[in-house]
Design a protein around this motif. Structure first.
Motif, mmCIF file in Angstrom:
data_model
loop_
_atom_site.group_PDB
_atom_site.id
_atom_site.type_symbol
_atom_site.label_atom_id
_atom_site.label_comp_id
_atom_site.label_asym_id
_atom_site.label_seq_id
_atom_site.Cartn_x
_atom_site.Cartn_y
_atom_site.Cartn_z
ATOM 1 N N LYS A 109 -1.684 13.065 6.738
ATOM 2 C CA LYS A 109 -0.690 12.642 5.752
ATOM 3 C C LYS A 109 -0.718 11.131 5.611
ATOM 4 O O LYS A 109 -0.822 10.402 6.599
ATOM 5 C CB LYS A 109 0.706 13.093 6.191
ATOM 6 C CG LYS A 109 1.824 12.700 5.233
ATOM 7 C CD LYS A 109 3.162 13.186 5.746
ATOM 8 C CE LYS A 109 4.280 12.796 4.808
ATOM 9 N NZ LYS A 109 5.613 13.249 5.301
ATOM 10 N N GLY A 110 -0.654 10.645 4.382
ATOM 11 C CA GLY A 110 -0.588 9.210 4.145
ATOM 12 C C GLY A 110 -1.749 8.706 3.314
ATOM 13 O O GLY A 110 -2.607 9.478 2.877
ATOM 14 N N ASP A 111 -1.787 7.413 3.110
ATOM 15 C CA ASP A 111 -2.867 6.807 2.340
ATOM 16 C C ASP A 111 -4.183 6.855 3.105
ATOM 17 O O ASP A 111 -4.199 6.822 4.341
ATOM 18 C CB ASP A 111 -2.538 5.342 2.024
ATOM 19 C CG ASP A 111 -1.405 5.207 1.023
ATOM 20 O OD1 ASP A 111 -1.116 6.185 0.318
ATOM 21 O OD2 ASP A 111 -0.802 4.121 0.946
ATOM 22 N N VAL A 112 -5.273 6.910 2.385
ATOM 23 C CA VAL A 112 -6.609 6.859 2.978
ATOM 24 C C VAL A 112 -6.986 5.390 3.130
ATOM 25 O O VAL A 112 -7.049 4.651 2.136
ATOM 26 C CB VAL A 112 -7.636 7.579 2.081
ATOM 27 C CG1 VAL A 112 -9.026 7.489 2.695
ATOM 28 C CG2 VAL A 112 -7.223 9.040 1.881
ATOM 29 N N SER A 169 -1.038 7.604 7.991
ATOM 30 C CA SER A 169 -2.254 7.200 7.278
ATOM 31 C C SER A 169 -3.387 8.135 7.676
ATOM 32 O O SER A 169 -3.304 8.841 8.677
ATOM 33 C CB SER A 169 -2.631 5.747 7.593
ATOM 34 O OG SER A 169 -3.024 5.602 8.944
ATOM 35 N N ILE A 170 -4.430 8.118 6.869
ATOM 36 C CA ILE A 170 -5.626 8.917 7.125
ATOM 37 C C ILE A 170 -6.806 7.965 7.140
ATOM 38 O O ILE A 170 -7.033 7.252 6.157
ATOM 39 C CB ILE A 170 -5.832 9.976 6.025
ATOM 40 C CG1 ILE A 170 -4.589 10.864 5.899
ATOM 41 C CG2 ILE A 170 -7.062 10.833 6.318
ATOM 42 C CD1 ILE A 170 -4.613 11.775 4.664
ATOM 43 N N THR A 220 -1.842 13.332 0.389
ATOM 44 C CA THR A 220 -2.231 11.928 0.265
ATOM 45 C C THR A 220 -2.212 11.472 -1.189
ATOM 46 O O THR A 220 -2.565 12.230 -2.094
ATOM 47 C CB THR A 220 -3.626 11.673 0.867
ATOM 48 O OG1 THR A 220 -3.955 10.282 0.717
ATOM 49 C CG2 THR A 220 -4.685 12.504 0.182
ATOM 50 N N ASN A 221 -1.819 10.210 -1.382
ATOM 51 C CA ASN A 221 -1.883 9.601 -2.707
ATOM 52 C C ASN A 221 -3.283 9.071 -3.000
ATOM 53 O O ASN A 221 -3.558 8.645 -4.125
ATOM 54 C CB ASN A 221 -0.894 8.431 -2.799
ATOM 55 C CG ASN A 221 0.545 8.882 -2.673
ATOM 56 O OD1 ASN A 221 0.897 9.966 -3.089
ATOM 57 N ND2 ASN A 221 1.377 8.039 -2.089
ATOM 58 N N GLY A 265 -8.436 11.274 -2.283
ATOM 59 C CA GLY A 265 -8.084 12.449 -1.487
ATOM 60 C C GLY A 265 -8.722 13.711 -2.028
ATOM 61 O O GLY A 265 -9.057 14.634 -1.284
#
Length: 223
Positions: free
Chosen positions: A7-10, A26-27, A50-51, A84
């Motif tokens: 979960k989260g931004d890459v 984060s990822i 993820t966004n 994502g």
């Protein structure tokens, strides 16, 4: 089957480790690699929200998942967007929540400046990245590159059924009971944890300073 939540931004490894320290989701490649290494080739089910984020981090994560020896199943939850969506194409099986959203678009560069040569190089980079993403989309969906390119250019948001119809997902994820958390938002949780950590650091610094002053006064009194 083992289960992992992403979960989260890459983001890059360095940024991801900083966000871990702040208790933000984060990822990043090292996190995914470590999680899979600990499974020793067992089949794995990943739930991801993820966004999007860093293209190059997403490409690295794609390769990590693609090269994993066990079967990989993805459950798309909430929103999966931007880079994502490339990561989803690396999984052997992709399932999507009936209420999830999927968004694809053309890659962008946040900051570009310089002379004509720099603009041309930036355009070439974007074109290369776009083609790389399109190749993964084609391999996953079986659709033609021209049609997919048009969807990307239009910044297309898809419902769960549309994601299945286009071939990005293989079916709907089964609804499972989930434990509800009564919180305002993820930002509230993250900010509270971050503030708590900062307060702890500040309090330690103040204690250390007070102890140093006491030692100084004690030494001064002995003279």
């Amino acid at each position: 089957m083992k289960k992992i939540n992403l979960k989260g931004d890459v983001v890059s490894n360095s940024t991801g480790k900083l966000l871990d320290w702040c208790d933000f989701d984060s990822i990043y490649p090292a996190k995914v690699q470590n999680a899979l290494d600990n499974l020793n080739g067992e089949d794995v089910e990943v739930t991801m929200t993820t966004n999007g984020g860093s293209v190059f981090a997403g490409q690295e994560i794609y390769d990590i998942i693609k090269n994993y020896s066990g079967k990989t199943t993805l459950k798309i939850s909430g929103l999966v967007a931007s880079i994502g969506t490339l990561i989803t194409c690396a999984f052997d099986e992709v399932l999507i929540s009936p209420v999830a959203t999927f968004m694809i678009h053309n890659p962008t560069l946040a900051e570009v400046s310089g002379e004509k040569k720099d603009m041309e190089q930036a355009a070439q980079l974007l074109s290369t990245v776009e083609n790389t993403i399109l190749e993964a989309y084609v391999a996953k969906t079986g659709l033609d590159k021209e049609g997919l390119s048009e969807l990307m250019a239009n910044q297309t948001f898809m419902t769960a059924q549309e994601v299945i119809d286009y071939g990005f997902a293989d079916g709907l994820a089964k609804e499972e009971e989930t434990e509800l958390q009564l919180v305002a938002s993820f930002e509230t949780l993250a900010n509270t944890s971050f503030i708590t950590k900062l307060k702890s650091m500040k309090e330690k610094e103040e204690r250390d300073l007070a102890e140093a002053r006491l030692r100084f006064l004690h030494l001064k009194g002995e003279k």
